[in-house]
Design a protein around this motif. Sequence first.
Motif, PDB file in Angstrom:
ATOM      1  N   ILE A  27       5.027   4.779  -8.442  1.00  0.00           N
ATOM      2  CA  ILE A  27       6.234   4.337  -7.752  1.00  0.00           C
ATOM      3  C   ILE A  27       7.368   5.265  -8.171  1.00  0.00           C
ATOM      4  O   ILE A  27       7.553   5.526  -9.353  1.00  0.00           O
ATOM      5  CB  ILE A  27       6.607   2.887  -8.147  1.00  0.00           C
ATOM      6  CG1 ILE A  27       5.407   1.950  -8.059  1.00  0.00           C
ATOM      7  CG2 ILE A  27       7.796   2.386  -7.326  1.00  0.00           C
ATOM      8  CD1 ILE A  27       4.769   1.848  -6.709  1.00  0.00           C
ATOM      9  N   GLU A 108      -2.727  -0.413  -2.030  1.00  0.00           N
ATOM     10  CA  GLU A 108      -1.630  -0.262  -1.059  1.00  0.00           C
ATOM     11  C   GLU A 108      -0.666  -1.443  -1.157  1.00  0.00           C
ATOM     12  O   GLU A 108       0.559  -1.269  -1.137  1.00  0.00           O
ATOM     13  CB  GLU A 108      -2.193  -0.135   0.354  1.00  0.00           C
ATOM     14  CG  GLU A 108      -1.150   0.128   1.417  1.00  0.00           C
ATOM     15  CD  GLU A 108      -0.460   1.474   1.287  1.00  0.00           C
ATOM     16  OE1 GLU A 108       0.711   1.562   1.739  1.00  0.00           O
ATOM     17  OE2 GLU A 108      -1.034   2.429   0.741  1.00  0.00           O
ATOM     18  N   LYS A 109      -1.203  -2.653  -1.289  1.00  0.00           N
ATOM     19  CA  LYS A 109      -0.345  -3.843  -1.444  1.00  0.00           C
ATOM     20  C   LYS A 109       0.498  -3.738  -2.710  1.00  0.00           C
ATOM     21  O   LYS A 109       1.691  -4.052  -2.693  1.00  0.00           O
ATOM     22  CB  LYS A 109      -1.198  -5.112  -1.491  1.00  0.00           C
ATOM     23  CG  LYS A 109      -1.729  -5.554  -0.163  1.00  0.00           C
ATOM     24  CD  LYS A 109      -2.555  -6.830  -0.304  1.00  0.00           C
ATOM     25  CE  LYS A 109      -3.129  -7.277   1.015  1.00  0.00           C
ATOM     26  NZ  LYS A 109      -3.958  -8.488   0.873  1.00  0.00           N
ATOM     27  N   GLY A 111       1.485  -1.042  -4.197  1.00  0.00           N
ATOM     28  CA  GLY A 111       2.519  -0.037  -3.952  1.00  0.00           C
ATOM     29  C   GLY A 111       3.689  -0.586  -3.169  1.00  0.00           C
ATOM     30  O   GLY A 111       4.853  -0.364  -3.512  1.00  0.00           O
ATOM     31  N   ILE A 112       3.397  -1.334  -2.132  1.00  0.00           N
ATOM     32  CA  ILE A 112       4.450  -1.913  -1.289  1.00  0.00           C
ATOM     33  C   ILE A 112       5.286  -2.922  -2.084  1.00  0.00           C
ATOM     34  O   ILE A 112       6.520  -2.925  -2.016  1.00  0.00           O
ATOM     35  CB  ILE A 112       3.847  -2.549  -0.021  1.00  0.00           C
ATOM     36  CG1 ILE A 112       3.284  -1.450   0.894  1.00  0.00           C
ATOM     37  CG2 ILE A 112       4.874  -3.401   0.720  1.00  0.00           C
ATOM     38  CD1 ILE A 112       2.412  -1.968   2.021  1.00  0.00           C
ATOM     39  N   VAL A 113       4.619  -3.771  -2.846  1.00  0.00           N
ATOM     40  CA  VAL A 113       5.323  -4.788  -3.640  1.00  0.00           C
ATOM     41  C   VAL A 113       6.227  -4.121  -4.674  1.00  0.00           C
ATOM     42  O   VAL A 113       7.405  -4.482  -4.811  1.00  0.00           O
ATOM     43  CB  VAL A 113       4.319  -5.749  -4.323  1.00  0.00           C
ATOM     44  CG1 VAL A 113       4.974  -6.575  -5.413  1.00  0.00           C
ATOM     45  CG2 VAL A 113       3.675  -6.654  -3.278  1.00  0.00           C
ATOM     46  N   GLU A 115       7.378  -0.961  -4.812  1.00  0.00           N
ATOM     47  CA  GLU A 115       8.419  -0.178  -4.142  1.00  0.00           C
ATOM     48  C   GLU A 115       9.563  -1.083  -3.676  1.00  0.00           C
ATOM     49  O   GLU A 115      10.745  -0.792  -3.907  1.00  0.00           O
ATOM     50  CB  GLU A 115       7.783   0.541  -2.959  1.00  0.00           C
ATOM     51  CG  GLU A 115       8.717   1.295  -2.062  1.00  0.00           C
ATOM     52  CD  GLU A 115       7.988   1.834  -0.836  1.00  0.00           C
ATOM     53  OE1 GLU A 115       8.668   1.956   0.215  1.00  0.00           O
ATOM     54  OE2 GLU A 115       6.785   2.125  -0.888  1.00  0.00           O
ATOM     55  N   SER A 116       9.231  -2.176  -3.040  1.00  0.00           N
ATOM     56  CA  SER A 116      10.255  -3.117  -2.555  1.00  0.00           C
ATOM     57  C   SER A 116      11.046  -3.712  -3.714  1.00  0.00           C
ATOM     58  O   SER A 116      12.269  -3.872  -3.620  1.00  0.00           O
ATOM     59  CB  SER A 116       9.606  -4.239  -1.751  1.00  0.00           C
ATOM     60  OG  SER A 116       9.022  -3.731  -0.588  1.00  0.00           O
ATOM     61  N   LYS A 119      13.603  -1.212  -5.042  1.00  0.00           N
ATOM     62  CA  LYS A 119      14.741  -1.118  -4.115  1.00  0.00           C
ATOM     63  C   LYS A 119      15.624  -2.359  -4.202  1.00  0.00           C
ATOM     64  O   LYS A 119      16.855  -2.255  -4.134  1.00  0.00           O
ATOM     65  CB  LYS A 119      14.240  -0.903  -2.688  1.00  0.00           C
ATOM     66  CG  LYS A 119      13.647   0.478  -2.477  1.00  0.00           C
ATOM     67  CD  LYS A 119      13.132   0.647  -1.059  1.00  0.00           C
ATOM     68  CE  LYS A 119      12.577   2.039  -0.852  1.00  0.00           C
ATOM     69  NZ  LYS A 119      12.111   2.240   0.534  1.00  0.00           N
ATOM     70  N   THR A 160       9.343   5.444  -2.991  1.00  0.00           N
ATOM     71  CA  THR A 160       8.143   5.051  -2.263  1.00  0.00           C
ATOM     72  C   THR A 160       6.995   4.911  -3.259  1.00  0.00           C
ATOM     73  O   THR A 160       7.211   4.922  -4.464  1.00  0.00           O
ATOM     74  CB  THR A 160       7.825   6.071  -1.138  1.00  0.00           C
ATOM     75  OG1 THR A 160       6.805   5.551  -0.304  1.00  0.00           O
ATOM     76  CG2 THR A 160       7.441   7.423  -1.677  1.00  0.00           C
ATOM     77  N   HIS A 161       5.794   4.812  -2.756  1.00  0.00           N
ATOM     78  CA  HIS A 161       4.623   4.761  -3.622  1.00  0.00           C
ATOM     79  C   HIS A 161       3.584   5.755  -3.129  1.00  0.00           C
ATOM     80  O   HIS A 161       3.555   6.114  -1.948  1.00  0.00           O
ATOM     81  CB  HIS A 161       4.030   3.351  -3.688  1.00  0.00           C
ATOM     82  CG  HIS A 161       3.440   2.892  -2.395  1.00  0.00           C
ATOM     83  ND1 HIS A 161       4.193   2.381  -1.369  1.00  0.00           N
ATOM     84  CD2 HIS A 161       2.154   2.891  -1.956  1.00  0.00           C
ATOM     85  CE1 HIS A 161       3.411   2.078  -0.368  1.00  0.00           C
ATOM     86  NE2 HIS A 161       2.166   2.365  -0.677  1.00  0.00           N
TER      87      HIS A 161
END
Length: 168
Positions: A27, A108-109, A111-113, A115-116, A119, A160-161
């Motif tokens: 991340i 992928e999940k 990474g999204i978690v 990254e969010s 932010k 991002t990730h």
Amino acid sequence: MKITTTKDKSAEIIAQVRALTKKEVLIGVPDENAPRTPDEEEAQKGEPINNATIGYINETGSPAANIPARPHLVPGIEKERDRIARILTNGAKNAISGKEDAADIALEKVGIVAESSVKNVITAVIPPPLAERTLREREARGRTGQTPLIDTGQYRNSITHVIRDKGK
């Protein structure tokens, strides 16, 4: 008479579980997101500082430049530690059950978690507040925002990730 055919999927299951252990999720600001568009003042000074450097300086601080540490990467990920653990556990269970691409989906999940969350930590206003001098400099450039780490939004948007093989 009933005939039953059994297919051995153990090799596929082992491959899925290994995939979870051979990859990592990073991340931050990858190379392709590091460049940023300089404002007019930065352009006149020469080579602008990139997003990855901005992130490092803000995460750790720079006493020489009178910039306090405003940790956001590590706290953002730590904030979701339990959720990330659940995602990886479910990914491993799905891989053991033979679900195709379970490892990649779990990573992928994650990474999204993460990254969010990073932010969101930035948007939540990391202390300390901006110095009066910084606020005056922003105002002189036509900016009115008072949130640390968010001036143009380029740095926050660059986070991002990346999923890659470990050790690369």
